[in-house]
Design a protein around this motif. Structure first.
Motif, PDB file in Angstrom:
ATOM      1  N   ASP A  27      61.905  86.030  -7.160  1.00 48.10           N
ATOM      2  CA  ASP A  27      62.443  85.358  -5.980  1.00 48.10           C
ATOM      3  C   ASP A  27      61.397  84.872  -4.976  1.00 48.10           C
ATOM      4  N   SER A  46      58.572  78.718  -1.846  1.00 53.14           N
ATOM      5  CA  SER A  46      59.607  79.737  -1.705  1.00 53.14           C
ATOM      6  C   SER A  46      59.917  79.921  -0.225  1.00 53.14           C
ATOM      7  N   TRP A  51      63.824  83.433  -2.538  1.00 56.60           N
ATOM      8  CA  TRP A  51      64.981  82.642  -2.949  1.00 56.60           C
ATOM      9  C   TRP A  51      66.231  83.506  -3.047  1.00 56.60           C
ATOM     10  N   LEU A  56      68.228  78.404  -3.763  1.00 57.02           N
ATOM     11  CA  LEU A  56      67.662  77.813  -4.978  1.00 57.02           C
ATOM     12  C   LEU A  56      68.517  76.645  -5.465  1.00 57.02           C
TER      13      LEU A  56
END
Length: 82
Positions: A27, A46, A51, A56
């Motif tokens: 993530d 990111s 995320w 996303l």
């Protein structure tokens, strides 16, 4: 004269049922988009807290690409070809 059509990156990361959570451990990676030859064509940073499936999916939908795949680290998360 041929025309090239861009398409959104279709993110398939959100798990269904007992599918693996592919964001776990991925993530915080930047979203890297590669063309059909594996060449990086975009890098989307990111978010500061990593995320989520929602952030996303929004990032994938907001950007148009031609024959591309998206990755978080080494984890494939979607394609324009789906």
């Amino acid at each position: 004269m041929s025309r090239r059509f861009e398409s959104q990156l279709h993110c398939i990361a959100r798990p269904r049922g007992s599918e693996k959570d592919i964001l776990a451990g991925n993530d915080t990676y930047d979203l890297v988009v590669k063309d059909q030859d594996g060449k990086q064509v975009a890098k989307i940073p990111s978010p500061p807290k990593g995320w989520t499936y929602d952030t996303l999916e929004v990032a994938c939908a907001e950007n148009g690409f031609w024959c591309a795949d998206g990755y978080l680290g080494d984890q494939w998360i979607g394609s324009t070809e789906i």
